[in-house]
Design a protein around this motif. Structure first.
Motif, mmCIF file in Angstrom:
data_model
loop_
_atom_site.group_PDB
_atom_site.id
_atom_site.type_symbol
_atom_site.label_atom_id
_atom_site.label_comp_id
_atom_site.label_asym_id
_atom_site.label_seq_id
_atom_site.Cartn_x
_atom_site.Cartn_y
_atom_site.Cartn_z
ATOM 1 N N MET A 1 0.824 -1.208 0.000
ATOM 2 C CA MET A 1 0.000 0.000 0.000
ATOM 3 C C MET A 1 0.858 1.258 0.000
ATOM 4 O O MET A 1 0.452 2.292 -0.521
ATOM 5 C CB MET A 1 -0.932 0.000 1.202
ATOM 6 C CG MET A 1 -1.995 -1.093 1.156
ATOM 7 S SD MET A 1 -3.007 -1.157 2.651
ATOM 8 C CE MET A 1 -3.854 0.412 2.554
ATOM 9 N N SER A 2 2.073 1.153 0.540
ATOM 10 C CA SER A 2 2.940 2.325 0.610
ATOM 11 C C SER A 2 3.524 2.699 -0.750
ATOM 12 O O SER A 2 3.923 3.855 -0.956
ATOM 13 C CB SER A 2 4.071 2.083 1.604
ATOM 14 O OG SER A 2 4.901 1.025 1.139
ATOM 15 N N LYS A 3 3.565 1.754 -1.691
ATOM 16 C CA LYS A 3 4.171 2.024 -2.982
ATOM 17 C C LYS A 3 3.223 1.820 -4.154
ATOM 18 O O LYS A 3 3.514 2.263 -5.276
ATOM 19 C CB LYS A 3 5.398 1.121 -3.185
ATOM 20 C CG LYS A 3 6.503 1.403 -2.186
ATOM 21 C CD LYS A 3 7.755 0.618 -2.504
ATOM 22 C CE LYS A 3 8.857 0.943 -1.513
ATOM 23 N NZ LYS A 3 10.124 0.238 -1.812
ATOM 24 N N CYS A 4 2.136 1.141 -3.945
ATOM 25 C CA CYS A 4 1.208 0.816 -5.037
ATOM 26 C C CYS A 4 -0.106 1.572 -4.827
ATOM 27 O O CYS A 4 -0.899 1.240 -3.937
ATOM 28 C CB CYS A 4 0.937 -0.676 -5.096
ATOM 29 S SG CYS A 4 2.426 -1.683 -5.267
ATOM 30 N N GLY A 5 -0.342 2.587 -5.668
ATOM 31 C CA GLY A 5 -1.568 3.359 -5.547
ATOM 32 C C GLY A 5 -2.803 2.532 -5.831
ATOM 33 O O GLY A 5 -3.865 2.776 -5.267
ATOM 34 N N TYR A 6 -2.669 1.539 -6.709
ATOM 35 C CA TYR A 6 -3.813 0.690 -7.047
ATOM 36 C C TYR A 6 -4.312 -0.050 -5.817
ATOM 37 O O TYR A 6 -5.517 -0.069 -5.526
ATOM 38 C CB TYR A 6 -3.407 -0.296 -8.140
ATOM 39 C CG TYR A 6 -4.463 -1.315 -8.498
ATOM 40 C CD1 TYR A 6 -5.512 -0.992 -9.356
ATOM 41 C CD2 TYR A 6 -4.428 -2.604 -7.966
ATOM 42 C CE1 TYR A 6 -6.481 -1.923 -9.682
ATOM 43 C CE2 TYR A 6 -5.389 -3.543 -8.281
ATOM 44 C CZ TYR A 6 -6.425 -3.205 -9.135
ATOM 45 O OH TYR A 6 -7.383 -4.126 -9.450
ATOM 46 N N ILE A 7 -3.393 -0.645 -5.040
ATOM 47 C CA ILE A 7 -3.788 -1.413 -3.857
ATOM 48 C C ILE A 7 -4.234 -0.473 -2.744
ATOM 49 O O ILE A 7 -5.163 -0.782 -1.979
ATOM 50 C CB ILE A 7 -2.620 -2.311 -3.409
ATOM 51 C CG1 ILE A 7 -2.338 -3.355 -4.502
ATOM 52 C CG2 ILE A 7 -2.933 -3.003 -2.089
ATOM 53 C CD1 ILE A 7 -1.190 -4.280 -4.179
#
Length: 595
Positions: A74-80
């Protein structure tokens, strides 16, 4: 365990910081620390993290399930981060399924390692999937500086596109990344880079004859879609048509096998053929006529569109003078329509209709050229057609009408010599012994006896398969040619008297023999004409069919006896030998038919 996963992650980070141990395993993000996993384990269809902190997210990519912590992603993936994750059935975390994920489970495994802070290696095989996957997950700078989108984009632009081999490799890897690779311009940038390098080398290399094909092998490994884009770009950059043609022929040789592999990928093969034909340069020097004929055969094998087949026939017709008779022997591939037709005419070994259409296109092209620069029909085409007719004449199912129409395709002035046409006609007569007398005469009308060579006349005069009227015409033509040869010989001998005094007696004898031979031909010619006139009168008087056949048989034996009377007399005694104008021994014994 009562505390939340977030609290556990925060606590774990504090403990690590206080103890001074495992600080190298922490990833610093705003307001919290995420502890890196102790290890990763992978089994047949599962991939999971072993850590002091329990995992709380299960992600399925293709047939592999990844059991991980949600916060590193979640810290690096905007989709998740934007997803509203649903709790799992076991209430131990959340479940997520990524459909149509670019690059599949192997690429997602690399992304997980990046999210957990482990080093990853970029290479030409994984850079395109990683670039597409990072875009899928929205791993942009908004979530972290130096995120995966910026890193993959920099590697692709600065490293990959500067290398020929690595650009080819990346382009191959884009095959299964549609539409992401297209939308991110990866395919376009790779194709442009390859086309620019190929066209630059072709235009600047001094030794172009040895270097112009250095890139053929590499681009021939690409799929047809990428190959088309590269060739189209190279055309725009002004590359010579012959270089483009050679590259296309090289590609076709690799991707279009022989007829024995028709059952493998028929749809794909048809697509390749259609695309390659559309790519072919319009200039005649770009591609050989032989290649066009090969493509035509393949197009017929794979049931290409009628428009494509017509285009190939037209291109062959425009350069027919460069063809070979054997290349025109196109097998008559059976399809459903032909299967319904039981007539022998539709069961020929070779497709005569295709060659007829090619001849029509050739004549149309020649007519256009004549209007521009008054060209005449190329004599080489008449030789090609006569050789082709001689080959297909052996087919017992070939109708006389098709043979005649094809032989008459060329205008009368196209053939300077009719020896090839005579050979084709004789072959047809030999292969169709049941042909009626009317059809034999009809077939022989195609031939102009005045355009036969002396050797062909001699053979035809003794050919039992020819109609009587044709034999008379041939004998007359042979008489004229012998008189001409004798007249041409005498002045030449008079000019050589001063240098060849020793050979004068033998030359005089040769001239005398020629004159005697000519007189014999005249005598036999007169006898044949007399017998022929008598047969014509008898034929008019007879009305019974059986009597007509008997009369003609009797008359023909009479002609043969008259024609060979001298030869039979010579065989019972010492046969006198004569020599023709070229010094070869001749006699009027029957010769075998032409092969």
């Amino acid at each position: 365990m009562s505390s939340s996963p977030a609290a556990q992650l925060q606590s774990s980070g504090s403990d690590s910081e206080g103890s001074g141990q495992a600080c190298e395993q922490s990833i610093v993000i705003p307001n919290r620390f995420i502890t890196i996993a102790d290890s990763f384990e992978k089994k047949e269809h599962s991939w999971f993290v072993t850590s002091q902190i329990p995992t709380d997210l299960s992600i399925q990519v293709q047939d592999v399930t990844f059991t991980v912590h949600k916060y590193p992603l979640m810290s690096k993936c905007g989709y998740i981060a934007r997803l509203e994750l649903q709790p799992s059935i076991s209430n131990l975390g959340y479940d997520l399924k990524l459909e149509n994920f670019p690059g599949g489970s192997e690429t997602f495994e690399i992304i997980l390692k990046f999210c957990y802070g482990l080093p990853i290696a970029f290479n030409p095989n994984n850079i395109a999937p990683l670039r597409c996957a990072s875009e899928f997950l929205d791993m942009s700078e908004e979530y972290e500086d130096g995120n995966l989108i910026s890193k993959t984009e920099a590697f692709l632009t600065l490293v990959i596109l500067s290398s020929w081999k690595e650009t080819i490799t990346v382009l191959k890897s884009c095959k299964n990344l549609s539409p992401w690779a297209e939308n991110l311009q990866i395919v376009r940038r790779c194709c442009d880079s390859i086309a620019w390098k190929a066209s630059r080398e072709n235009s600047t290399t001094e030794d172009i004859a040895n270097r112009q094909g250095w890139w053929f092998d590499d681009v021939a490994t690409l799929g047809i879609d990428h190959f088309m884009r590269i060739i189209t770009t190279i055309k725009v950059k002004g590359t010579k048509p012959e270089i483009i043609g050679k590259c296309i022929m090289h590609y076709a040789k690799k991707w279009l096998p022989g007829k024995e592999e028709v059952s493998v990928g028929q749809k794909e093969q048809r697509t390749i053929i259609e695309n390659l034909v559309n790519l072919l340069p319009h200039q005649d020097e770009g591609v050989s006529c032989k290649f066009f004929l090969q493509m035509l055969k393949m197009a017929m094998v794979y049931n290409a569109s009628p428009a494509l087949i017509s285009e190939l026939e037209k291109r062959v017709g425009m350069m027919l003078e460069d063809a070979n008779a054997n290349d025109l022997l196109i097998p008559n591939y059976k399809n459903e329509d032909h299967a319904k037709l039981n007539s022998p005419e539709h069961n020929t070994m070779h497709n005569i209709d295709v060659v007829q259409r090619i001849m029509d296109y050739f004549l149309m092209h020649e007519q256009q050229q004549q209007q521009k620069q008054q060209n005449i029909v190329k004599t080489n085409v008449s030789k090609i057609l006569d050789n082709y007719l001689a080959e297909v004449a052996r087919d017992p199912n070939l109708s006389i009408t098709k043979f005649q129409v094809l032989a008459e395709s060329l205008p009368e002035n196209a053939r300077t010599c009719h020896d090839g046409l005579y050979r084709a006609i004789d072959t047809y007569l030999k292969s169709h012994p049941s042909l009626s007398e009317h059809d034999r005469r009809r077939l022989c009308k195609l031939m102009n006896c005045e355009k036969l060579s002396l050797d062909a006349c001699t053979h035809a005069a003794q050919n039992d398969r020819l109609p009587l009227r044709t034999v008379v015409q041939v004998l007359f033509s042979e008489q004229v040619k012998m008189r001409t040869a004798m007249q041409e010989k005498e002045p030449a001998l008079q000019c050589d008297n001063s240098e060849q005094d020793d050979t004068q007696p033998s030359t005089s004898i040769e001239i005398k023999n020629l004159r005697e031979e000519l007189e014999n031909v005249k005598t036999r010619m007169a006898a044949l004409q007399k017998d022929y006139s008598e047969l014509q009168r008898e034929y008019e008087k007879l009305s019974n069919k059986h009597k007509i056949v008997s009369s003609w048989s009797l008359g023909w034996r009479k002609i043969k006896n008259s024609f060979h009377s001298k030869a039979d007399a010579d065989e019972t005694g010492n046969r006198r030998q004569t020599f023709n104008s070229t010094g070869r021994q001749t006699s009027f014994r029957r010769r075998p038919s032409l092969p």
